[in-house]
Design a protein around this motif. Structure first.
Motif, short mmCIF file in Angstrom:
data_model
loop_
_atom_site.label_atom_id
_atom_site.label_comp_id
_atom_site.label_asym_id
_atom_site.label_seq_id
_atom_site.Cartn_x
_atom_site.Cartn_y
_atom_site.Cartn_z
N UNK A 1 0.85 -1.20 0.00
CA UNK A 1 0.00 0.00 0.00
C UNK A 1 0.88 1.25 0.00
N UNK A 2 1.93 1.23 0.83
CA UNK A 2 2.81 2.40 0.92
C UNK A 2 3.49 2.67 -0.43
N UNK A 3 3.99 1.61 -1.07
CA UNK A 3 4.64 1.79 -2.37
C UNK A 3 3.65 2.40 -3.37
N UNK A 4 2.43 1.87 -3.39
CA UNK A 4 1.42 2.38 -4.32
C UNK A 4 1.13 3.86 -4.04
N UNK A 5 1.01 4.21 -2.76
CA UNK A 5 0.69 5.59 -2.42
C UNK A 5 1.82 6.54 -2.79
N UNK A 6 3.06 6.11 -2.54
CA UNK A 6 4.20 6.97 -2.90
C UNK A 6 4.16 7.25 -4.40
N UNK A 7 3.85 6.23 -5.18
CA UNK A 7 3.88 6.38 -6.63
C UNK A 7 2.91 7.45 -7.11
N UNK A 8 1.71 7.52 -6.53
CA UNK A 8 0.80 8.55 -7.05
C UNK A 8 0.89 9.88 -6.30
N UNK A 9 1.26 9.87 -5.01
CA UNK A 9 1.28 11.15 -4.30
C UNK A 9 2.56 11.94 -4.59
N UNK A 10 3.61 11.24 -5.03
CA UNK A 10 4.85 11.90 -5.43
C UNK A 10 4.59 12.98 -6.49
N UNK A 11 3.67 12.70 -7.41
CA UNK A 11 3.38 13.64 -8.49
C UNK A 11 2.93 14.99 -7.94
N UNK A 12 2.12 14.97 -6.87
CA UNK A 12 1.63 16.22 -6.28
C UNK A 12 2.77 16.99 -5.61
N UNK A 13 3.67 16.24 -4.93
CA UNK A 13 4.84 16.88 -4.31
C UNK A 13 5.67 17.57 -5.38
N UNK A 14 5.85 16.89 -6.51
CA UNK A 14 6.67 17.46 -7.60
C UNK A 14 6.09 18.80 -8.05
N UNK A 15 4.77 18.85 -8.25
CA UNK A 15 4.14 20.10 -8.71
C UNK A 15 4.43 21.24 -7.73
#
Lengths: 283, 307
Positions: free
Chosen positions: A143-157
């Motif tokens: 679950x953590x790996x999956x969450x990092x993968x999609x929430x990382x995009x928001x951090x990048x922005x």
């Protein structure tokens, strides 16, 4: 602006903001309703804190909340580290092989339907387990790996937008004075983008804390997060203790967002003030 | 330590610092985002079997050291041959389209009002738009479950006013799905509109008015074209997630509210048909990837103008 249009704009704002907030207020009010029928107000016994008391005696719910909190914390930390690196790469290295691909990979997770992201990650985890024996089954780690993968995009922005406003001549000056790139980043750049990184962390935490669809795909039978528990309950209809839970969450989030907003406003004012002082001194 | 690092020969052998900065997130995204899609693509060509995982291998080494690739196109044939799936796709596009239009009609005047509000108010209103986005999506959709219910306050008020005599069936209808969609995605519409309207040069509007243009015409000929980019970005940001939405139709829609996100979910969890779920995901992905690329171009153009 002429008066008719002003009226139209004000009307739309009134409708829009009540549309956004009335459901939340209704939920808060009903959380104090004694009746189990939720929307039928029991004026004899209300307001009551009974549902809040029940929340804190619900072991399954507390376990789920604890698991969600752990996953969200780990996710936010991982997403901030990877997201800041990615933002730095995209903002500072204008040319490198595969940049276009990298750019696409960092924005796509934000807009893709969650069912697709969840399905694809589950198939990956199953394939990895079959070929490498890792991860053994699914749970908090997947679950953590999956969450990092999609929430990382928001951090990048968020971090990228802040990096774009950092005055590069300060970094160049430090570099000219002999600081190594890593030190320039730690001493100059990092403090300048710290507030963006902090907002990124909070956003990543909330996205993970709140996620249902992707989590459902990549979780195992032994790991039930809070949204999964809430969803399985809510599917059967409204329930008074969920109203109480929602009220608590709304209050915590509002307190966080409002204090963050005030803090950022003050920081902005201080920066303007400092800039003015510096200007006056030099004049 | 210092001596070691400044050793030029060693520095040339090791990858430079920038390599690590790029590689860590890049490799993560390749492994956990790109490769999973290739696996979905592979499984969409596989046969279903009764096993765990319930798919037949696509790449098979035979005894004579020959790699056999068995691609079954039956899943796609099945998806395109069944009216249910076609209908789910069309209905998803319809629901997402109408929701986007409603969000634009409500969001544009709101964004306009916020951008033109007095200085002190602007930040407060902006925060009020963003705030719901931070509170749980699931619980906000849930809030409508109570409001729209048979005994809920909306039916209560309408009955009290004497407008209706029996409670309306509001839940489990397309109407409820539209409300849930607009409610959840309104901030996505308002944010890009707000930044487009805020950048608008007021002198242009004044000039048009001075030259005798009527307010409605100023709006159509100046304001609207100049905020086109914001409208475009906002619509895409609402439409794209709405097409694949699962939670809103599952909670607020009726059993006949067919949406593709829900069909993928049911194929996967209900029927355990991984190949058909994968094939549906691939079709949806192809459908949306055009829009995602379009969104990227709109945003890149917005940035270029901004710079």
């Amino acid at each position: 602006m002429n008066e008719r249009r002003a009226g139209l704009v004000l009307g739309a704002m009134a409708v829009g903001f009540s549309f956004l907030y009335l459901p939340i207020f209704a939920m808060i009010i009903y959380s104090f309703n004694a009746s189990r029928l939720v929307t039928v107000w029991d004026s004899a016994n209300s307001p009551t804190l009974a549902w809040y008391r029940e929340l804190f005696h619900n072991g399954a719910l507390l376990d789920a909340a604890r698991l969600s909190f752990k996953i969200a914390t780990a996710n936010a930390t991982g997403a901030v580290i990877l997201g800041t690196l990615a933002a730095f790469a995209l903002e500072r290295y204008r040319r490198f092989r595969g940049r276009a691909m990298f750019n696409l990979l960092t924005t796509a997770p934000m807009v893709l339907p969650e069912v697709i992201t969840g399905l694809s990650l589950l198939l990956l985890f199953v394939a990895l387990e079959q070929t490498m024996g890792w991860p053994r089954g699914r749970g908090a780690v997947t679950i953590t790996i999956a969450h990092i993968t999609f929430s990382m995009a928001y951090v990048i922005v968020i971090v990228k937008a802040r990096l774009a406003t950092v005055d590069r001549s300060i970094e160049e000056a430090a570099m000219d004075l002999g600081a190594r790139p890593w030190k320039v980043f730690a001493v100059i750049t990092l403090p300048l983008i710290a507030s963006a990184i902090a907002s990124g962390w909070v956003l990543a935490f909330i996205l993970s804390w709140d996620d249902l669809v992707i989590t459902s795909f990549v979780s195992g039978p032994s790991s039930t997060t809070l949204p999964q528990l809430v969803f399985s309950k809510v599917r059967l209809g409204v329930s008074p203790d969920i109203n109480a839970l929602a009220t608590l969450l709304v209050l915590v989030v509002t307190a966080c967002v409002v204090s963050a907003g005030i803090y950022m406003l003050q920081a902005e004012r201080k920066r303007l003030h400092d800039a003015q002082m510096a200007f006056e001194e030099s004049a | 330590m210092h001596g070691l690092l400044s050793n030029r020969r060693l520095q040339r052998l090791l990858p430079s610092g920038s390599w690590y900065v790029i590689a860590a997130p890049y490799l993560w995204l390749l492994l956990f985002f790109l490769i999973p899609f290739l696996i979905v693509l592979k499984i969409s060509f596989a046969n279903i079997v009764l096993a765990m995982p319930p798919v037949e291998p696509v790449f098979v080494w035979t005894q004579d050291q020959i790699l056999q690739i068995r691609l079954h196109f039956s899943n796609f044939a099945f998806v395109f041959g069944d009216d249910l799936y076609i209908e789910a796709f069309l209905n998803s596009i319809k629901v997402a389209g109408i929701s986007t239009l409603l969000a634009l009609l409500l969001g544009y005047p709101m964004a306009y009002g916020i951008a033109r509000a007095p200085n002190g108010w602007r930040n407060v209103l902006f925060l009020l738009v963003v705030l719901p986005f931070f509170t749980s999506f699931l619980l906000r959709v849930y809030a409508w479950l109570g409001l729209l219910g048979r005994n809920g306050p909306i039916n209560g008020v309408l009955m009290h006013l004497g407008l209706i005599h029996e409670p309306l069936q509001l839940l489990q209808t397309d109407f409820a799905v539209y409300i849930g969609m607009v409610y959840s995605y309104l901030p996505f519409m308002i944010l890009p509109l707000y930044s487009a309207i805020e950048k608008l040069d007021l002198n242009l509007l004044e000039a048009a008015a001075d030259l005798g243009c009527r307010p409605a015409r100023v709006f159509m000929k100046v304001t609207l074209p100049l905020t086109k980019q914001g409208i475009f970005a906002g619509c895409l940001l609402v439409f794209i997630p709405a097409v694949g939405e699962y939670v809103i139709p599952a909670l607020l829609g009726g059993p006949d509210t067919l949406m593709i996100g829900r069909v993928v979910w049911d194929e996967f969890f209900g029927n355990r048909d991984w190949p058909v779920a994968s094939a549906l995901a691939i079709v949806l992905l192809v459908l949306l990837s055009g829009l995602v690329l379009l969104l990227q171009r709109v945003q890149a153009r917005g940035e270029a103008i901004h710079e």
